[in-house]
Scaffold this motif. Structure first.
Motif, short mmCIF file in Angstrom:
data_model
loop_
_atom_site.label_atom_id
_atom_site.label_comp_id
_atom_site.label_asym_id
_atom_site.label_seq_id
_atom_site.Cartn_x
_atom_site.Cartn_y
_atom_site.Cartn_z
N SER A 162 0.84 -1.18 -0.08
CA SER A 162 0.04 -0.06 -0.08
C SER A 162 0.83 1.10 0.08
O SER A 162 0.40 2.38 -0.73
CB SER A 162 -1.23 0.03 1.19
OG SER A 162 -0.31 -0.08 2.48
N GLN A 163 2.06 1.04 0.55
CA GLN A 163 3.06 2.40 0.57
C GLN A 163 3.66 2.41 -0.72
O GLN A 163 3.53 3.76 -1.17
CB GLN A 163 4.12 2.27 1.77
CG GLN A 163 3.67 2.17 3.03
CD GLN A 163 4.44 2.00 4.04
OE1 GLN A 163 5.82 1.78 3.79
NE2 GLN A 163 4.18 1.74 5.19
N MET A 164 3.87 1.61 -1.16
CA MET A 164 4.38 1.72 -2.95
C MET A 164 3.40 2.21 -3.58
O MET A 164 3.50 2.99 -4.55
CB MET A 164 4.98 0.35 -3.29
CG MET A 164 6.23 0.00 -2.61
SD MET A 164 6.95 -1.56 -3.34
CE MET A 164 6.10 -3.05 -3.28
N ILE A 165 2.21 1.74 -3.69
CA ILE A 165 1.13 2.22 -4.58
C ILE A 165 0.78 3.50 -4.38
O ILE A 165 0.64 4.44 -5.25
CB ILE A 165 -0.32 1.14 -4.17
CG1 ILE A 165 0.21 -0.15 -4.96
CG2 ILE A 165 -1.52 1.92 -5.07
CD1 ILE A 165 -1.06 -1.15 -4.39
N SER A 166 0.68 4.09 -2.83
CA SER A 166 0.58 5.42 -2.67
C SER A 166 1.61 6.27 -3.15
O SER A 166 1.27 7.30 -3.67
CB SER A 166 0.43 5.72 -1.30
OG SER A 166 -0.77 4.95 -0.42
N PHE A 167 2.81 5.87 -2.89
CA PHE A 167 3.94 6.53 -3.47
C PHE A 167 3.82 6.76 -5.10
O PHE A 167 4.14 7.75 -5.68
CB PHE A 167 5.30 5.88 -3.20
CG PHE A 167 6.53 6.65 -3.54
CD1 PHE A 167 7.16 7.32 -2.67
CD2 PHE A 167 7.05 6.59 -4.86
CE1 PHE A 167 8.45 7.70 -3.02
CE2 PHE A 167 8.08 7.20 -5.39
CZ PHE A 167 8.95 7.98 -4.37
N ALA A 168 3.45 5.55 -5.76
CA ALA A 168 3.47 5.63 -7.15
C ALA A 168 2.14 6.68 -7.71
O ALA A 168 2.34 7.39 -8.76
CB ALA A 168 3.15 4.26 -7.80
N GLU A 169 1.25 6.65 -6.80
CA GLU A 169 0.08 7.44 -7.29
C GLU A 169 0.25 9.03 -6.92
O GLU A 169 0.09 9.78 -7.94
CB GLU A 169 -1.24 7.09 -6.26
CG GLU A 169 -1.94 6.01 -6.60
CD GLU A 169 -2.70 5.74 -5.41
OE1 GLU A 169 -3.48 4.51 -5.71
OE2 GLU A 169 -2.76 6.24 -4.42
N ALA A 170 1.06 9.18 -6.26
CA ALA A 170 1.51 10.68 -5.79
C ALA A 170 2.40 11.08 -6.71
O ALA A 170 2.34 12.24 -7.41
CB ALA A 170 2.09 10.80 -4.49
N TYR A 171 3.35 10.29 -7.11
CA TYR A 171 4.44 10.84 -8.01
C TYR A 171 3.97 10.75 -9.56
O TYR A 171 4.14 11.90 -10.27
CB TYR A 171 5.47 9.51 -8.27
CG TYR A 171 6.59 9.80 -9.32
CD1 TYR A 171 7.80 10.43 -8.93
CD2 TYR A 171 6.44 9.33 -10.45
CE1 TYR A 171 8.85 10.72 -9.77
CE2 TYR A 171 7.37 9.72 -11.36
CZ TYR A 171 8.58 10.31 -10.89
OH TYR A 171 9.58 10.42 -11.86
#
Length: 140
Positions: free
Chosen positions: A89-98
């Motif tokens: 979930s942290q990687m997905i959230s990071f990718a979404e924000a990026y």
């Protein structure tokens, strides 16, 4: 730590992909080439104890039919011993924000197995919803 991939991560990514997709999917040289040359892919990694323990891949797609690019999360993998620590979930959230900030996308899609209920629960918890479209494939 969650971060964008670096070209120095190629060997660790190769080994993770081998664990995820099997030994015949790609080579170390192909991974290195993709990390330095594929402008349509964003790779986010999770690091623990100085090692990469998970990754996600986001494909950026641009069509003349639409003014903005779209994105699809195509791979999500975390080593078994590092699961249930919210790394996916942290990687997905990071990718979404990026992607929202640097690629100007407004939505992300993803595909998961019908029987992969654990992944579906994760994606639902992050705000992803089932679409009423049908996936069709043809192998050439």
């Amino acid at each position: 730590m969650i971060r964008l991939v670096a070209k120095e991560d190629a060997e660790q990514l190769f080994l993770l992909n081998k664990a995820f997709n099997g030994p015949q999917e790609t080579s170390l040289e192909e991974v290195k080439k993709s990390l330095t040359g594929n402008q349509q892919e964003i790779v986010v990694v999770a690091e623990a104890d100085g090692r990469i323990v998970g990754f996600i891949c986001v494909q950026i797609k641009q069509s003349f039919c639409y003014s903005d690019p779209s994105a699809e999360i195509t791979e999500v993998f975390v080593l078994k011993k590092h699961r249930r620590k919210k790394l996916a979930s942290q990687m997905i959230s990071f990718a979404e924000a990026y992607c929202a900030q640097y690629v100007s996308i407004h939505s992300i899609t993803l595909l998961t197995g019908k029987e992969n209920f654990q992944a579906q629960a994760l994606y639902h918890s992050l705000g992803y919803r089932k679409e009423e479209e049908q996936l069709l494939s043809k192998y050439l």
